[in-house]
Design a protein around this motif. Structure first.
Motif, PDB file in Angstrom:
ATOM      1  N   ALA A  32       0.835  -1.202   0.000  1.00  0.00           N
ATOM      2  CA  ALA A  32       0.000   0.000   0.000  1.00  0.00           C
ATOM      3  C   ALA A  32       0.869   1.250   0.000  1.00  0.00           C
ATOM      4  CB  ALA A  32      -0.925  -0.009   1.221  1.00  0.00           C
ATOM      5  N   HIS A  35       2.344   1.811  -3.469  1.00  0.00           N
ATOM      6  CA  HIS A  35       1.425   2.357  -4.469  1.00  0.00           C
ATOM      7  C   HIS A  35       1.025   3.789  -4.137  1.00  0.00           C
ATOM      8  CE1 HIS A  35       0.901  -0.970  -7.223  1.00  0.00           C
ATOM      9  NE2 HIS A  35       1.058  -1.766  -6.173  1.00  0.00           N
ATOM     10  N   MET A  36       0.970   4.122  -2.822  1.00  0.00           N
ATOM     11  CA  MET A  36       0.675   5.506  -2.468  1.00  0.00           C
ATOM     12  C   MET A  36       1.812   6.429  -2.893  1.00  0.00           C
ATOM     13  SD  MET A  36      -1.048   5.282   1.253  1.00  0.00           S
ATOM     14  CE  MET A  36      -2.771   4.833   1.446  1.00  0.00           C
ATOM     15  N   SER A  38       3.444   5.829  -5.650  1.00  0.00           N
ATOM     16  CA  SER A  38       3.582   5.570  -7.085  1.00  0.00           C
ATOM     17  C   SER A  38       4.732   4.615  -7.387  1.00  0.00           C
ATOM     18  CB  SER A  38       3.761   6.879  -7.856  1.00  0.00           C
ATOM     19  OG  SER A  38       3.209   6.754  -9.135  1.00  0.00           O
ATOM     20  N   ARG A  39       4.978   3.679  -6.471  1.00  0.00           N
ATOM     21  CA  ARG A  39       5.960   2.627  -6.720  1.00  0.00           C
ATOM     22  C   ARG A  39       5.220   1.301  -6.790  1.00  0.00           C
ATOM     23  NH1 ARG A  39       8.670   1.352  -2.461  1.00  0.00           N
ATOM     24  NH2 ARG A  39       7.492   2.524  -0.924  1.00  0.00           N
ATOM     25  N   LEU A  40       5.980   0.210  -6.939  1.00  0.00           N
ATOM     26  CA  LEU A  40       5.351  -1.111  -6.988  1.00  0.00           C
ATOM     27  C   LEU A  40       5.570  -1.906  -5.713  1.00  0.00           C
ATOM     28  CD1 LEU A  40       6.214  -2.174 -10.600  1.00  0.00           C
ATOM     29  CD2 LEU A  40       3.950  -1.744  -9.706  1.00  0.00           C
ATOM     30  N   TRP A 283      -1.789   4.416   6.128  1.00  0.00           N
ATOM     31  CA  TRP A 283      -2.182   5.604   5.371  1.00  0.00           C
ATOM     32  C   TRP A 283      -1.663   6.864   6.062  1.00  0.00           C
ATOM     33  CZ3 TRP A 283      -8.069   6.965   4.657  1.00  0.00           C
ATOM     34  CH2 TRP A 283      -8.212   7.894   3.633  1.00  0.00           C
ATOM     35  N   VAL A 286       2.061   7.307   5.533  1.00  0.00           N
ATOM     36  CA  VAL A 286       2.482   7.819   4.228  1.00  0.00           C
ATOM     37  C   VAL A 286       2.132   9.292   4.086  1.00  0.00           C
ATOM     38  CG1 VAL A 286       2.287   7.480   1.752  1.00  0.00           C
ATOM     39  CG2 VAL A 286       2.145   5.530   3.270  1.00  0.00           C
ATOM     40  N   SER A 287       1.017   9.714   4.701  1.00  0.00           N
ATOM     41  CA  SER A 287       0.498  11.044   4.389  1.00  0.00           C
ATOM     42  C   SER A 287       1.153  12.175   5.170  1.00  0.00           C
ATOM     43  CB  SER A 287      -1.009  11.081   4.651  1.00  0.00           C
ATOM     44  OG  SER A 287      -1.655  10.135   3.852  1.00  0.00           O
TER      45      SER A 287
ATOM     46  N   THR C  15      -2.644  10.914  -1.071  1.00  0.00           N
ATOM     47  CA  THR C  15      -2.041   9.584  -1.042  1.00  0.00           C
ATOM     48  C   THR C  15      -3.024   8.530  -1.526  1.00  0.00           C
ATOM     49  OG1 THR C  15      -2.551   9.641   1.296  1.00  0.00           O
ATOM     50  CG2 THR C  15      -0.269   9.906   0.693  1.00  0.00           C
ATOM     51  N   THR C  18      -3.282   8.710  -5.273  1.00  0.00           N
ATOM     52  CA  THR C  18      -2.085   8.158  -5.917  1.00  0.00           C
ATOM     53  C   THR C  18      -2.126   6.630  -5.902  1.00  0.00           C
ATOM     54  OG1 THR C  18      -0.918  10.033  -5.039  1.00  0.00           O
ATOM     55  CG2 THR C  18       0.424   8.287  -5.980  1.00  0.00           C
ATOM     56  N   MET C  19      -2.667   6.050  -4.823  1.00  0.00           N
ATOM     57  CA  MET C  19      -2.720   4.597  -4.737  1.00  0.00           C
ATOM     58  C   MET C  19      -3.600   4.022  -5.843  1.00  0.00           C
ATOM     59  SD  MET C  19      -3.418   2.223  -1.446  1.00  0.00           S
ATOM     60  CE  MET C  19      -5.177   2.186  -1.505  1.00  0.00           C
ATOM     61  N   ARG C  22      -1.879   4.194 -11.730  1.00  0.00           N
ATOM     62  CA  ARG C  22      -0.807   3.261 -12.101  1.00  0.00           C
ATOM     63  C   ARG C  22       0.508   3.806 -11.569  1.00  0.00           C
ATOM     64  NH1 ARG C  22      -1.911  -0.768 -15.206  1.00  0.00           N
ATOM     65  NH2 ARG C  22       0.259  -1.361 -15.482  1.00  0.00           N
ATOM     66  N   SER C  23       1.341   2.906 -11.063  1.00  0.00           N
ATOM     67  CA  SER C  23       2.620   3.381 -10.555  1.00  0.00           C
ATOM     68  C   SER C  23       3.570   3.612 -11.726  1.00  0.00           C
ATOM     69  CB  SER C  23       3.211   2.380  -9.585  1.00  0.00           C
ATOM     70  OG  SER C  23       3.426   1.172 -10.249  1.00  0.00           O
ATOM     71  N   VAL C  24       4.564   4.446 -11.469  1.00  0.00           N
ATOM     72  CA  VAL C  24       5.455   4.834 -12.560  1.00  0.00           C
ATOM     73  C   VAL C  24       6.732   4.006 -12.582  1.00  0.00           C
ATOM     74  CG1 VAL C  24       4.618   7.191 -12.638  1.00  0.00           C
ATOM     75  CG2 VAL C  24       6.484   6.608 -11.108  1.00  0.00           C
ATOM     76  N   THR C  25       6.827   3.005 -11.716  1.00  0.00           N
ATOM     77  CA  THR C  25       8.050   2.219 -11.636  1.00  0.00           C
ATOM     78  C   THR C  25       8.360   1.545 -12.974  1.00  0.00           C
ATOM     79  OG1 THR C  25       7.511   1.739  -9.363  1.00  0.00           O
ATOM     80  CG2 THR C  25       9.193   0.375 -10.382  1.00  0.00           C
ATOM     81  N   GLN C  27      10.034  -1.493 -14.684  1.00  0.00           N
ATOM     82  CA  GLN C  27      10.432  -2.839 -14.253  1.00  0.00           C
ATOM     83  C   GLN C  27      11.704  -3.212 -14.973  1.00  0.00           C
ATOM     84  OE1 GLN C  27       8.450  -4.446 -11.831  1.00  0.00           O
ATOM     85  NE2 GLN C  27       6.762  -5.291 -12.986  1.00  0.00           N
TER      86      GLN C  27
END
Lengths: 323, 123, 172
Positions: A32, A35-36, A38-40, A283, A286-287, C15, C18-19, C22-25, C27
């Motif tokens: 979570a 993704h918050m 913008s990563r994986l 949450w 992160v915020s 936040t 953003t969740m 789509r993430s910008v990572t 791969q």
């Protein structure tokens, strides 16, 4: 014989919850939070979206060397992670997940839970002192200050629920709970949750482990398995705090629908509410940016304590009027 | 496992299970880990430079006044819990409530006094 | 009117939103990045075009190009005379010094040096980052074709001259 079996089953369930739920929360935090931002997050371990990342971490930690700094107070240093971890396991005994589904219905359950949770913080104080490291010492002092400030609103908010329910038994509190308590006890719930977060030293209340200034506070000198136990204690603490908030303020196993109409088992409701609160914990992390030490103290003494006292007054007056 | 002591016996058992869990974890660790003692890794961490002085350095504990406040309120909180279970029961009612409020009121005034005196600022 | 706590709520909304996106990572090892043709990945060498004029080595700001050569005499064709030409023995670029300014490529008058988007040439030892002409030549395969000319642009004067000559021969 069957009694022995039943006790064994209860202990196994308590241990199972203690070993799986924190990992679930940890994995949720990995994904979570990623993704918050913008990563994986982890993608490799276990194949599907890195579901086994924490298992892999555990295997790695178990193989790491056990390093104790030469200057440290060895016995206390080695004992500290266990002191931090075990109280959360013990607390789970008293938390009910469904009618009859509780390790044991202690008659002073609420009191017991609050007392034992207070022991957990001793672990980080021990670690901070025994490491013989300036960062650790500062972290330990900050932990102590934070414990001092937030234990109080935590206790007062919990006492408010005990007043409303007229019992200290946790299943008893859920039994007495009514949906309109959500509104009645709202300030208390907020105070309890925030103060609990602060006691767990979770962001935004993570001044004692502020990584950009004191490395990792009391845990700076720890590596390997001992470090892993501290991390496990943190996540077990999140589970316990969220479960307690659920039981005390959100009606535990009671769902919003009539049970005859839509009879979801109570366990599902308790777990769903707990995980939702755990998500809120992530949450918030992160915020919000970290609070400064003086802001932390001000929030506790000039914000949460007066609100908790006000809640006590409100609860007392309403309870006497209703009763 | 019934009764007052029965419940705490279970708590004691779970405590033992917790100790066993930590013991098992460290036994596994002992079997799996490498042990290469000595060297710089036993040095106290101070951002990579050699540590200066000893770790138990003197520092100013800025919150000792908060500690007094905390102790006062914590004792109060312990009184609060047993009272909370009975105050709304028949036969107690308003009088009990007012009594407790007088008690809490004293503490609240104390907190207010400390606040006005500027004790609750971090300096 | 300013609602107290509006900023706190805004932070939470950011936040959460953003969740949902789509993430910008990238791969990276699984999915190769699509780099634009002008990416400054590595410098490739087309050995045939090099005349050992040494301009690149002299212009290089951090002196990371090493060139050795010798002269070779081409035997005289019937009725002609002997000619000499330079043969390239060594053309090394030390990528641990190179700062990817591209001045060598700009300086080369014979189009012997090119940018390639290839970037996966990390080494475990810094000394292994000096690459010779064989390796630089291999990278020629990764050099993308130059982008097409702008059709509305002014044509090169060589092209204009050739066109004029062709028109004269066929037409009037």
């Amino acid at each position: 014989m069957s009694e022995v079996l039943e006790v064994a089953l209860r202990i196994v369930l308590v241990l199972g919850a203690f070993l799986t739920l924190p990992l679930l929360v940890g994995q949720t935090e990995h994904k979570a939070m990623a993704h918050m931002q913008s990563r994986l997050g982890p993608m490799y371990a276990g194949g599907f979206h890195g579901w086994a990342q924490l298992v892999a971490d555990g295997v790695k930690f178990a193989q790491k060397e056990d390093v104790v700094p030469a200057a440290a107070d060895r016995a206390v240093f080695k004992l500290a992670p266990a002191v931090a971890l075990i109280p959360y396991l013990v607390v789970i005994v008293a938390i009910p997940v469904a009618p009859g589904w509780v390790g044991h219905d202690l008659d002073a359950g609420l009191f017991f839970v609050l007392a034992v949770m207070g022991v957990g913080v001793l672990g980080s104080l021990m670690a901070g002192w025994a490491s013989a490291n300036k960062f650790s010492l500062l972290g330990g002092l900050r932990s102590a200050a934070q414990l001092m400030a937030y234990e109080l609103p935590f206790l007062l908010a919990a006492a408010s629920v005990a007043m409303a329910a007229g019992t200290l038994s946790l299943p008893g509190i859920v039994d007495a709970w009514q949906p309109w308590w959500l509104l009645w006890q709202l300030p208390g719930a907020a105070v309890f949750f925030l103060a609990g977060l602060a006691e767990l030293q979770r962001p935004p209340f993570d001044m004692p482990v502020a990584d950009s200034e004191i490395i990792f506070g009391a845990y700076t000198e720890y590596t390997g398995l001992r470090f892993a136990l501290f991390l496990l204690a943190e996540y077990a603490g999140i589970v316990v705090l969220c479960a307690l908030t659920t039981v005390l303020f959100l009606g535990g196993w009671k769902g919003p629908f009539d049970e005859a109409l839509w009879g979801a088992p109570g366990v599902v409701w308790t777990l769903a509410k707990t995980m939702l609160l755990a998500f809120v914990v992530i949450w918030l992390r992160v915020s919000y940016p970290r609070l400064r030490e003086d802001q932390l103290q001000r929030l506790a003494w000039q914000g949460l304590v007066p609100v908790a006292l006000g809640q006590l007054a409100l609860t007392g007056v309403v309870a006497v009027m209703v009763g | 496992m019934d009764g007052f002591y029965g419940g705490y016996a279970l708590v004691g058992l779970v405590l033992l299970v917790g100790v066993a869990f930590v013991t098992v974890a460290f036994t596994a660790n002992r079997l799996l880990r490498v042990t290469v003692p000595g060297g710089d890794k036993a040095l106290t961490y101070e951002c990579g430079v050699d540590p200066v002085g000893e770790g138990w350095a003197q520092s100013h504990v800025r919150y000792y006044v908060f500690t007094y406040l905390y102790v006062i309120f914590a004792v109060d909180a312990i009184y609060l819990f047993p009272w909370a279970t009975v105050f709304a029961a028949p036969g107690f009612g308003m009088t009990t409530l007012v009594e407790m409020f007088v008690f809490i009121g004293f503490l609240a005034v104390g907190l207010l006094y400390a606040w006005r005196k500027g004790v609750l600022t971090w300096q | 009117m300013k609602v107290p706590g509006a900023g706190l709520a805004k932070g939470l909304v950011v936040t959460l939103r953003t969740m949902g996106r789509r993430s910008v990572t990238a791969q990276y090892p699984d999915v190769k990045p699509e780099l634009p043709p002008r990416s400054r990945g590595v410098i490739a060498l087309l050995e045939e075009n090099c005349t050992v004029c040494m301009l690149c080595a002299r212009e290089c700001p951090d002196w990371c190009i090493y060139i050795d050569s010798h002269k070779e005499t081409i035997p005289a064709p019937p009725g002609g005379r002997e000619r000499q030409r330079n043969v390239l023995d060594r053309f090394d670029i030390d990528f641990s010094l190179c700062m990817y300014c591209g001045i060598c490529i700009e300086a080369c008058p014979f189009d012997a040096l090119f940018w390639s988007p290839e970037f996966e040439y990390a080494e475990l030892d810094i000394r292994d980052l000096t690459h010779g002409k064989e390796r630089l030549g291999e990278w020629m395969r990764t050099v993308p074709p130059p982008p097409a000319h702008d059709e509305h642009g002014v044509r090169a004067k060589e092209v204009e001259a050739a066109q004029k000559a062709a028109d004269k021969a066929t037409g009037s």
